[in-house]
Design a protein around this motif. Structure first.
Motif, PDB file in Angstrom:
ATOM      1  N   ILE A 138       0.839  -1.201   0.000  1.00  0.00           N
ATOM      2  CA  ILE A 138       0.000   0.000   0.000  1.00  0.00           C
ATOM      3  C   ILE A 138       0.878   1.255   0.000  1.00  0.00           C
ATOM      4  O   ILE A 138       0.610   2.225  -0.721  1.00  0.00           O
ATOM      5  N   VAL A 139       1.948   1.246   0.828  1.00  0.00           N
ATOM      6  CA  VAL A 139       2.874   2.379   0.864  1.00  0.00           C
ATOM      7  C   VAL A 139       3.442   2.627  -0.532  1.00  0.00           C
ATOM      8  O   VAL A 139       3.459   3.754  -1.035  1.00  0.00           O
ATOM      9  N   VAL A 145      -3.045   4.790   8.972  1.00  0.00           N
ATOM     10  CA  VAL A 145      -3.655   3.961   7.937  1.00  0.00           C
ATOM     11  C   VAL A 145      -3.534   2.508   8.403  1.00  0.00           C
ATOM     12  O   VAL A 145      -2.429   1.976   8.490  1.00  0.00           O
ATOM     13  N   LEU A 146      -4.669   1.906   8.762  1.00  0.00           N
ATOM     14  CA  LEU A 146      -4.673   0.511   9.202  1.00  0.00           C
ATOM     15  C   LEU A 146      -4.941  -0.373   7.984  1.00  0.00           C
ATOM     16  O   LEU A 146      -6.001  -0.283   7.355  1.00  0.00           O
ATOM     17  N   VAL A 147      -3.971  -1.208   7.642  1.00  0.00           N
ATOM     18  CA  VAL A 147      -4.095  -2.079   6.471  1.00  0.00           C
ATOM     19  C   VAL A 147      -4.481  -3.485   6.930  1.00  0.00           C
ATOM     20  O   VAL A 147      -3.785  -4.098   7.753  1.00  0.00           O
ATOM     21  N   VAL A 205      -7.983   0.359   5.682  1.00  0.00           N
ATOM     22  CA  VAL A 205      -7.812   0.011   4.272  1.00  0.00           C
ATOM     23  C   VAL A 205      -7.838  -1.511   4.142  1.00  0.00           C
ATOM     24  O   VAL A 205      -6.962  -2.204   4.663  1.00  0.00           O
ATOM     25  N   TYR A 206      -8.864  -2.010   3.470  1.00  0.00           N
ATOM     26  CA  TYR A 206      -8.942  -3.449   3.192  1.00  0.00           C
ATOM     27  C   TYR A 206      -8.228  -3.704   1.872  1.00  0.00           C
ATOM     28  O   TYR A 206      -8.747  -3.399   0.798  1.00  0.00           O
ATOM     29  N   SER A 226      -6.914  -2.452  -4.012  1.00  0.00           N
ATOM     30  CA  SER A 226      -6.004  -3.513  -4.449  1.00  0.00           C
ATOM     31  C   SER A 226      -4.678  -2.868  -4.805  1.00  0.00           C
ATOM     32  O   SER A 226      -4.571  -2.180  -5.824  1.00  0.00           O
ATOM     33  N   ALA A 227      -3.681  -3.076  -3.946  1.00  0.00           N
ATOM     34  CA  ALA A 227      -2.349  -2.529  -4.234  1.00  0.00           C
ATOM     35  C   ALA A 227      -1.773  -3.194  -5.480  1.00  0.00           C
ATOM     36  O   ALA A 227      -1.091  -2.547  -6.282  1.00  0.00           O
ATOM     37  N   LEU A 228      -2.080  -4.480  -5.653  1.00  0.00           N
ATOM     38  CA  LEU A 228      -1.551  -5.222  -6.801  1.00  0.00           C
ATOM     39  C   LEU A 228      -2.039  -4.629  -8.116  1.00  0.00           C
ATOM     40  O   LEU A 228      -1.266  -4.421  -9.046  1.00  0.00           O
TER      41      LEU A 228
END
Length: 394
Positions: free
Chosen positions: A27-28, A95-97, A125-126, A146-148
């Protein structure tokens, strides 16, 4: 001063928290568009908080902090979790991932409780939403990304920016002066002065004066009297380096307001309410008492360093007592302050307001008086009351 040179204490501190392998580092990297954090399938890849200053639109200058997994195990895991909790003390936005396919776990809920207890604005953040067949309706403090696949990242940055937007604009000195005022800044140039530049609080105060439409006149204490005589009218305020407070107070007429850079920084960072009464604790010191001198940054010590040489000397001279001195610098501020009779903190120019307030609260909660360099110096020179007259509330 460009965005890249914005002091760390003036940047919005954004901390990323969560379980191991929830995708914090992904996410970062997705939010920043850079490979700031190492990403792998192995749990616990991030072993220490990773700090990175950058420009993140639409927020502006920020400090990104990627933290180790909060569910880490074993002795090293405990150390990592402790470091993560320390990061919370300086975090403006959390930011809670979490893994979208697994939902919130107990340690996530523990983190949320810590955010709430420390009054930190946060968003959940889901991540890995691409693994879901149907994305649930997000709550007001939630977002699915979706970070991907880089899905939802722009919206996440907008949401984080909206949390930053809740901050009230603050000033160091602009709210105390009027357009057209003359403000005299007294800056000693001695062995401790950095070569070829001004120290950070002096730069910040100078910029704040210019933003207010006032006029700054900068002088050394040796030319102060000549400077005052050369002005067409009395300055609305004289701001001095604390180390020459006594000399300057003797030169500046009583009808001209006088304070110091350090006292202004204490107000700006939220320390002054405790620092002013805390300075009076000097009167209660006894032989053998230990005083903690705390600095927010680490720097090369000069032969006449203010924290390790000048303040201990002034302290012992004023009290006439055999005072023990301990020092700490950077992020190493002790959680247990019970061994100390009082704490004398630096101006905190390299710390953000949240961390300064945290340190102040630690002292107040434990019944240990806390003050800062400028307030201490004004007190021992008998001019603290005068230096506070610039603030209407005091």
């Amino acid at each position: 001063m460009g965005m890249n040179s914005t002091p760390s204490g003036e940047r919005t501190q954004i901390g990323f928290f969560g379980r191991r392998n929830a995708g914090k580092s992904s996410i970062v990297n997705a939010m920043t568009g850079q490979e700031l954090a190492v990403v792998s399938e192995i749990k616990g890849t991030t072993t220490d908080p990773v700090y990175k200053t950058m420009e993140l639109l639409p927020l502006g200058p920020v400090m990104i902090i990627d933290t180790p997994g909060f569910d880490d195990e074993g002795y090293l895991g405990e150390l990592r979790v402790r470091k993560t909790k320390q990061v919370l003390n300086k975090t403006d936005i959390a930011v809670l991932v979490a893994d979208a396919s697994e939902g919130l776990k107990e340690c996530d809920k523990e983190l949320i409780a810590l955010f709430q207890a420390k009054e930190i604005r946060y968003i959940i953040v889901y991540n890995k939403s691409d693994l879901l067949e149907n994305i649930p309706t997000a709550g007001p403090q939630e977002i699915y990304v979706s970070a991907l696949k880089k899905e939802g990242i722009f919206e996440l940055k907008e949401r984080v920016a909206s949390l930053k937007g809740m901050d009230q604009e603050k000033h160091i000195v602009a709210d105390l002066i009027n357009p057209g005022d003359f403000i005299v800044l007294v800056v000693p140039i001695d062995s401790a002065a950095p070569k070829g530049r001004l120290i950070l609080p002096q730069q910040q105060v100078l910029r704040d004066i210019l933003d207010a439409g006032a006029m700054a006149v900068v002088t050394r204490e040796s030319e102060l009297e000549q400077t005052l005589q050369g002005l067409a009218k009395n300055p609305a305020l004289v701001i001095t380096d604390s180390q020459v407070f006594q000399t300057v107070a003797a030169i500046v007429p009583k009808d001209i307001k006088l304070t110091s850079f350090s006292v202004l920084m204490a107000k700006y960072k939220g320390l002054l309410d405790a620092a002013a009464p805390g300075a009076a604790a000097i009167e209660q010191l006894r032989d053998g008492d230990t005083v903690l001198i705390a600095e927010g940054c680490t720097h090369h010590r000069q032969c006449d360093d203010i924290g390790t040489v000048k303040i201990p000397r002034w302290l012992r001279k004023y009290t006439g007592k055999d005072i023990r001195i301990e020092t700490c610098s950077g992020t190493e501020f002790p959680e247990d302050l019970s061994p100390y009779a009082m704490v004398i903190h630096c101006g905190g120019c390299m710390l953000n307001e949240r961390e300064v307030r945290y340190r102040t609260k630690c002292a107040v909660d434990q019944g240990v008086p806390i003050t800062n360099y400028g307030t201490f110096i004004a007190y021992v020179n008998g001019i603290l009351k005068r230096s506070l007259e610039v603030f209407p509330e005091f």
